[in-house]
Design a protein around this motif. Sequence first.
Motif, mmCIF file in Angstrom:
data_model
loop_
_atom_site.group_PDB
_atom_site.id
_atom_site.type_symbol
_atom_site.label_atom_id
_atom_site.label_comp_id
_atom_site.label_asym_id
_atom_site.label_seq_id
_atom_site.Cartn_x
_atom_site.Cartn_y
_atom_site.Cartn_z
ATOM 1 N N VAL A 1 -8.816 3.139 1.066
ATOM 2 C CA VAL A 1 -8.210 2.357 -0.225
ATOM 3 C C VAL A 1 -8.662 2.790 -1.367
ATOM 4 O O VAL A 1 -9.846 2.631 -1.517
ATOM 5 C CB VAL A 1 -7.948 0.859 -0.237
ATOM 6 C CG1 VAL A 1 -7.304 0.358 -1.437
ATOM 7 C CG2 VAL A 1 -6.985 0.397 0.885
ATOM 8 N N ARG B 1 0.886 -1.255 -0.135
ATOM 9 C CA ARG B 1 -0.064 -0.118 -0.076
ATOM 10 C C ARG B 1 0.997 1.190 -0.212
ATOM 11 O O ARG B 1 1.753 1.179 0.793
ATOM 12 C CB ARG B 1 -0.735 -0.170 1.098
ATOM 13 C CG ARG B 1 -1.882 1.084 1.268
ATOM 14 C CD ARG B 1 -2.730 0.962 2.521
ATOM 15 N NE ARG B 1 -3.521 -0.092 2.472
ATOM 16 C CZ ARG B 1 -4.353 -0.284 3.438
ATOM 17 N NH1 ARG B 1 -4.450 0.041 4.515
ATOM 18 N NH2 ARG B 1 -5.123 -1.418 3.230
ATOM 19 N N GLU C 1 -2.092 -1.051 -4.047
ATOM 20 C CA GLU C 1 -3.238 -0.332 -3.165
ATOM 21 C C GLU C 1 -2.791 1.210 -2.954
ATOM 22 O O GLU C 1 -1.505 1.267 -2.693
ATOM 23 C CB GLU C 1 -3.650 -0.899 -1.662
ATOM 24 C CG GLU C 1 -4.191 -2.225 -1.681
ATOM 25 C CD GLU C 1 -4.354 -2.918 -0.376
ATOM 26 O OE1 GLU C 1 -5.017 -3.820 -0.262
ATOM 27 O OE2 GLU C 1 -4.135 -2.296 0.632
#
Length: 274
Positions: free
Chosen positions: A177, A83, A120
Motif C-alpha cells: 500500500v 483499495r 489505499e
Amino acid sequence: MIVVTGATGNVGAHVVKELADAGAEVRALTRDPEAARFPDGVEAARTEDLPLEGATALFLHAAVVWQGADKLLERAKEAGVRRVVTLSSSSVLEDTDPQDNPIGALHRDLEAQVERTGLEWTHVRPGAFAVNAFQWADQIKAGDVVYGAHAGSHMAPIHEADMGAVAARALLADDLVGKTPELTGPESLTFADQVRIIGEVIGRPLRYEEVPPEVAREKMIGGFMTPEIADSLLRVFEGTVGRPQPISPEVERITGRPARTFAQWVADHAPAFS
C-alpha cells in the motif's frame, strides 16, 4: 470481492488467475462476458456496466479507462472499494511534474486520479512488456529477418505473468500500500538479442536488421499508435542503444521467486511465431 478490469487482457488474465488460485472472490470485467473463459468460481461481468457492488478492491488497467477513470473511481468509492491497484508504467518519473514524455504523462495522470480518491493505492510500474515482441510475429512467420529501428536498443522485458503476480499480491496483502514497485525482467536484452532468442526457442535462425528510424516510424503509426507515442518510443530506443538497463529485484522480492526470462516468455507463446 476483488474486481479486475481488463480481465481478458495480457496482464488482467494473470491477475484473475493469481487471485482465484489464492481463493479470493473475483469479479472479472470484460467487454464480452459470454465469450470469456475464467477459472472456476470467477464471476464474469460487462465492463460497461461498472458492477462494483460488494467490491473491496479494484485492479485498474490503464488501457481500459483512459477516457473514463473519474466515473469508475467515483463508482468505486460509492460501492465501498477500499483499495485500488493501478497497472501503470516505469515511464513515470519520480519528482518530475509535468512528466517529460507522453507515455509517462498518461500514466501519471491516472495515478494522480487514483490518489485523489483518498483510497489505499499501489501503482505497479512495469518497464518493457515481453508481449511487445508480438510486433515481430508477422515478419517472423514470413521469413528469417526482422526489420526495425535501433537494433542495439536495450530493454529488460517482463513476462505478463510476473506483472499479474505482483498486482495480485498488492490486492491481497497490505505491504505494498502506497508503494510504486518498478518491475523488469531478469536480463537486459537488445532488440537483436530478443529476435535471436525467439529463433533459438522456435528452432529457426533469426536476425534483426536495422532500418532508419523514419522508416520504422511510418510502420509504427500505420497501426493504432499516435505519432506522438511513436516519436517518444523512438527517442527511448535511441537513448538505450548500447546501454544495458538496470534490473529491478522487485518481482523476486514481492513474489518470492525469480522473474521469468524472455526465453520462458517465448516458450509460453511459441505458436504466435510459427
